[in-house]
Scaffold this motif. Structure first.
Motif, mmCIF file in Angstrom:
data_model
loop_
_atom_site.group_PDB
_atom_site.id
_atom_site.type_symbol
_atom_site.label_atom_id
_atom_site.label_comp_id
_atom_site.label_asym_id
_atom_site.label_seq_id
_atom_site.Cartn_x
_atom_site.Cartn_y
_atom_site.Cartn_z
ATOM 1 N N MET A 1 -3.446 -20.149 17.641
ATOM 2 C CA MET A 1 -3.552 -19.088 18.656
ATOM 3 C C MET A 1 -4.770 -19.336 19.530
ATOM 4 O O MET A 1 -5.883 -19.425 19.029
ATOM 5 N N SER A 2 -4.588 -19.461 20.808
ATOM 6 C CA SER A 2 -5.703 -19.786 21.694
ATOM 7 C C SER A 2 -6.619 -18.570 21.868
ATOM 8 O O SER A 2 -7.833 -18.698 21.855
ATOM 9 N N ASP A 3 -6.024 -17.406 21.978
ATOM 10 C CA ASP A 3 -6.814 -16.202 22.142
ATOM 11 C C ASP A 3 -6.918 -15.497 20.797
ATOM 12 O O ASP A 3 -5.983 -14.878 20.333
ATOM 13 N N SER A 4 -8.094 -15.600 20.175
ATOM 14 C CA SER A 4 -8.209 -15.070 18.817
ATOM 15 C C SER A 4 -8.179 -13.537 18.820
ATOM 16 O O SER A 4 -8.057 -12.927 17.775
ATOM 17 N N ASN A 5 -8.298 -12.941 19.982
ATOM 18 C CA ASN A 5 -8.213 -11.482 20.033
ATOM 19 C C ASN A 5 -6.782 -10.969 20.174
ATOM 20 O O ASN A 5 -6.543 -9.780 20.052
ATOM 21 N N ALA A 6 -5.845 -11.875 20.467
ATOM 22 C CA ALA A 6 -4.455 -11.451 20.623
ATOM 23 C C ALA A 6 -3.880 -11.163 19.245
ATOM 24 O O ALA A 6 -3.815 -12.032 18.385
ATOM 25 N N MET A 7 -3.508 -9.926 19.008
ATOM 26 C CA MET A 7 -3.066 -9.512 17.671
ATOM 27 C C MET A 7 -1.547 -9.471 17.563
ATOM 28 O O MET A 7 -0.981 -9.875 16.563
ATOM 29 N N ILE A 8 -0.892 -8.953 18.584
ATOM 30 C CA ILE A 8 0.564 -8.856 18.559
ATOM 31 C C ILE A 8 1.084 -9.628 19.766
ATOM 32 O O ILE A 8 0.750 -9.290 20.900
ATOM 33 N N VAL A 9 1.832 -10.694 19.516
ATOM 34 C CA VAL A 9 2.316 -11.521 20.614
ATOM 35 C C VAL A 9 3.795 -11.839 20.391
ATOM 36 O O VAL A 9 4.180 -12.243 19.297
ATOM 37 N N THR A 10 4.620 -11.639 21.389
ATOM 38 C CA THR A 10 6.000 -12.088 21.279
ATOM 39 C C THR A 10 6.356 -12.905 22.507
ATOM 40 O O THR A 10 5.752 -12.768 23.564
ATOM 41 N N ASN A 11 7.346 -13.768 22.295
ATOM 42 C CA ASN A 11 7.796 -14.633 23.365
ATOM 43 C C ASN A 11 9.316 -14.698 23.347
ATOM 44 O O ASN A 11 9.896 -15.209 22.388
ATOM 45 N N GLY A 12 9.957 -14.134 24.341
ATOM 46 C CA GLY A 12 11.416 -14.213 24.434
ATOM 47 C C GLY A 12 12.144 -13.601 23.252
ATOM 48 O O GLY A 12 13.218 -14.063 22.856
ATOM 49 N N LEU A 13 11.576 -12.548 22.691
ATOM 50 C CA LEU A 13 12.153 -11.915 21.496
ATOM 51 C C LEU A 13 13.540 -11.339 21.810
ATOM 52 O O LEU A 13 13.699 -10.568 22.754
ATOM 53 N N THR A 14 14.530 -11.736 21.001
ATOM 54 C CA THR A 14 15.906 -11.335 21.279
ATOM 55 C C THR A 14 16.613 -10.911 20.003
ATOM 56 O O THR A 14 16.449 -11.533 18.953
ATOM 57 N N LYS A 15 17.386 -9.828 20.101
ATOM 58 C CA LYS A 15 18.182 -9.374 18.958
ATOM 59 C C LYS A 15 19.481 -8.755 19.453
ATOM 60 O O LYS A 15 19.474 -7.870 20.307
ATOM 61 N N HIS A 16 20.585 -9.259 18.949
ATOM 62 C CA HIS A 16 21.885 -8.681 19.276
ATOM 63 C C HIS A 16 22.499 -8.118 17.998
ATOM 64 O O HIS A 16 22.385 -8.731 16.944
ATOM 65 N N PHE A 17 23.140 -6.956 18.112
ATOM 66 C CA PHE A 17 23.960 -6.456 17.005
ATOM 67 C C PHE A 17 25.404 -6.544 17.472
ATOM 68 O O PHE A 17 25.860 -5.673 18.212
ATOM 69 N N GLY A 18 26.109 -7.588 17.083
ATOM 70 C CA GLY A 18 27.453 -7.796 17.613
ATOM 71 C C GLY A 18 27.372 -7.985 19.121
ATOM 72 O O GLY A 18 26.646 -8.854 19.596
ATOM 73 N N ASP A 19 28.094 -7.145 19.844
ATOM 74 C CA ASP A 19 28.074 -7.251 21.310
ATOM 75 C C ASP A 19 26.916 -6.474 21.925
ATOM 76 O O ASP A 19 26.662 -6.570 23.121
ATOM 77 N N VAL A 20 26.257 -5.687 21.111
ATOM 78 C CA VAL A 20 25.209 -4.832 21.661
ATOM 79 C C VAL A 20 23.902 -5.612 21.786
ATOM 80 O O VAL A 20 23.428 -6.203 20.814
ATOM 81 N N VAL A 21 23.356 -5.618 22.987
ATOM 82 C CA VAL A 21 22.065 -6.262 23.218
ATOM 83 C C VAL A 21 20.979 -5.251 22.881
ATOM 84 O O VAL A 21 20.752 -4.309 23.623
ATOM 85 N N ALA A 22 20.336 -5.445 21.726
ATOM 86 C CA ALA A 22 19.307 -4.487 21.326
ATOM 87 C C ALA A 22 17.966 -4.861 21.938
ATOM 88 O O ALA A 22 17.156 -3.999 22.280
ATOM 89 N N ALA A 23 17.719 -6.172 22.061
ATOM 90 C CA ALA A 23 16.497 -6.644 22.707
ATOM 91 C C ALA A 23 16.804 -8.001 23.314
ATOM 92 O O ALA A 23 17.446 -8.829 22.680
ATOM 93 N N GLU A 24 16.368 -8.205 24.556
ATOM 94 C CA GLU A 24 16.685 -9.456 25.236
ATOM 95 C C GLU A 24 15.424 -9.988 25.898
ATOM 96 O O GLU A 24 14.879 -9.350 26.802
#
Lengths: 321, 268
Positions: free
Chosen positions: A1-24
């Motif tokens: 981790m380049s920034d040691s202060n960054a605590m919560i980091v996501t990149n392109g987080l995606t979750k589908h439940f069947g056809d439902v796009v819950a997170a894209e």
């Protein structure tokens, strides 16, 4: 981790439940002491993001780290460093507040000698003394939420996830939760807070991510988001429905006008400042509309949400207070 | 840092085992408090056994007993023990499904704890409650005129029954982890509980059943458990029955401990 202060980091987080796009393709980041507001209506995918980040459900695509640990590959390390409260978690209804805290303190492997001091500290800090020895099933919404947040703090988490922490609370309990969030951030905790209340994100968040149907529709500081919408709003209040109808007739052709019949309020985007405002007010006056009150104000997040998602904040309004 | 191992290190196998034991004790502590606060659950766990004991003895006892040429109460009581244990397992299923639907288990899954402990704490607490329930049923049986061959036999019978119930509790937990809605779990239990209970030697000898049913009714777990417990109660323990009952229990544990944990962990 380049920034040691960054605590919560996501990149392109995606979750589908069947056809439902819950997170894209959700990309976000919260540093030490920062409150990141995840703002969106019911069903926007806020809880899904929280559940992925707290190791409750697997990530479909993209990646996430908490305090530098990959959520997918090192869930056990992540679990030691996080606290979770709100809609996504609950307390044991049959146990008292003290017993609940003791349970979670033991499961976090707090050493025995620290456990009781920590529990007393939390009971005091969240003012639970009067009900700490009653079963949680007897608590009011505000009392339960206090215990819920206290339970998430048992092991001093580096990253705290608050999933709609004030939904269903009365204004006083809400203010208490807000104070706790501010204190925790000031003490250095990174906080990811989901909310469907625009004023809550405005009040608490350093950074806001607006999401709708799993997708990010805007990101920035509250100020940036308001600036993005840009225009000031002329807010006019009229005394009765006749006046409202008259005003509506007169202003119907103006782009972006918003009429709220319940509050008998007209919101009018203003592009050229005082001159335009005066002009509108003069026209209303000429038509015979009585005006109770008016103000020229900076846009609120309500206006931002309307501008960004193209729909008024109906899902939010329905469940609101 | 308050964790026992530095956060940057993955836990070792030894840590894992120690935590599993420690967390199971913690969850057992929690589940025992819950059990103590819901005394009605103890009542529910013995009510079916008591009904069967009283009804079968006084309603069917005359017909079945005179036909088989035995004292029906002597035949019935060990069967009722096993049914009571099975009912306890069904309560594990319902209780765990309630836990899952209330959301406290989501917090457990976000904690640095052994996930098997969540289920183990419950099944062990339920086994303890079962033990109390079985003693109550045994006392009622004594009042009705039942006679154990010896005190040791009675204790061994109750312990074996508790062990079989513990095995079935994990089956119940697996169903709950898969289904999650308490009312659905309640409905589903009809499908496994009643066939096992009634097509067994708990209430009637297998040789009174039609030929096609006899193999199932003789070797299914409730039957071998009822036969083994009957032997212990009567002072005529049969090692084949006891080995079969223990085998079924171990088999249930081997299958349903890992399965229930996996279903629980993967749940949304």
């Amino acid at each position: 981790m380049s920034d040691s202060n960054a605590m919560i980091v996501t990149n392109g987080l995606t979750k589908h439940f069947g056809d439902v796009v819950a997170a894209e393709d959700v990309t976000l980041s919260a540093r030490r002491g920062e409150v990141l507001g995840l703002l969106g209506p019911n069903g926007a995918g806020k809880t899904t993001v929280v559940k992925m980040l707290t190791t409750l459900i697997p990530i479909d695509r993209g990646n996430a780290t908490v305090a530098g640990f990959d959520v997918d590959r090192n869930p056990e390390q992540v679990r030691r460093l996080i606290g979770l409260a709100g809609q996504a978690a609950a307390v044991d209804e049959k146990l008292t507040a003290r017993e609940n805290l003791e349970l979670f303190a033991r499961l976090y492997k707090l050493p025995r000698q620290r456990r009781h001091a920590r529990i007393d500290e939390l009971v005091e800090r969240f003012d639970m003394g009067t009900f700490a020895d009653r079963a949680a099933s007897t608590y009011s919404g505000g009392q339960r939420r206090r215990l819920d947040i206290a339970a998430a703090l048992v092991a001093d988490p580096l990253a705290l996830f608050l999933d709609e922490p004030t939904t269903g609370l009365d204004p006083r309990s809400r203010a208490e939760v807000w104070n706790s969030v501010r204190e925790l951030a000031a003490a250095g905790t990174a906080i990811l807070l989901t909310t469907q209340y625009l004023d809550e994100a405005d009040q608490l968040a350093d950074q806001i991510l607006v999401i709708d149907q799993g997708r990010t529709v805007a990101a920035g500081t509250p100020e940036q988001l308001k600036a993005e919408v840009g225009r000031d709003v002329l807010e006019i209040h009229v005394p009765d429905d006749t006046d409202l109808a008259l005003a509506q007739n007169l202003l119907a052709s103006v782009a972006g006008v918003l009429i709220d019949p319940d509050r008998r309020q007209v919101d009018l985007p203003i592009t050229s400042g005082a001159a335009q405002s005066l002009d509108v007010l003069r026209q209303l006056d000429d038509t015979g509309v009585t005006i109770d009150d008016f103000q020229l104000r900076r846009p609120t997040l309500d206006d931002v949400f309307l501008a960004l998602t193209g729909s008024p904040t109906t899902p939010t309004e329905e469940v609101r207070r | 840092m308050i964790t026992t191992a530095p956060a940057h290190l993955a836990p070792s196998a030894r840590d894992r085992i120690r935590w599993a034991a420690q967390d199971t004790l913690t969850m057992l502590w929690r589940d025992m408090i819950r059990t103590a606060r819901q005394p009605e659950l103890l009542v529910f766990s013995v009510v079916m056994g008591v009904f069967f004991l009283v009804l079968f003895n006084y309603v069917f006892g005359g017909a079945i007993g005179s036909g088989a040429g035995v004292d029906y109460l002597q035949f019935l009581v060990p069967g009722v023990f096993v049914i009571t244990a099975l009912q306890g397992a069904q309560q594990t299923s319902m209780g765990f499904a309630t836990d899952l639907s209330e959301g406290v288990t989501d917090r457990f899954r976000s904690l640095p704890m052994s996930q098997v402990a969540v289920i183990a704490g419950r099944t062990i607490a339920d086994a303890a409650r079962n033990l109390v329930g079985l003693v109550l049923v045994a006392l009622l049986a004594l009042v009705m005129g039942y006679r154990f061959d010896s005190a040791q036999g009675a204790i061994a019978a109750i312990l074996l029954t508790t062990a079989v119930g513990f095995g079935f509790s994990w089956l119940g937990a697996a169903i709950a982890a898969k289904v999650r809605q308490p009312d659905m779990v309640g409905m589903l239990s009809m499908f496994w509980l009643f066939p096992l209970m009634l097509a067994s030697t708990a209430f009637t000898p297998a040789d009174s059943m039609p030929g096609w049913l006899q193999p199932f009714a003789t070797y299914q777990p409730i039957s071998v458990a009822a036969d083994a417990v009957r032997g212990l109660c009567e002072g005529t323990p049969a090692s084949t029955d006891i080995i079969l009952a223990a085998g079924w229990t171990i088999g249930l544990l081997v299958v349903f401990v890992p399965l229930s944990v996996r279903l629980y962990r993967n749940g949304a």
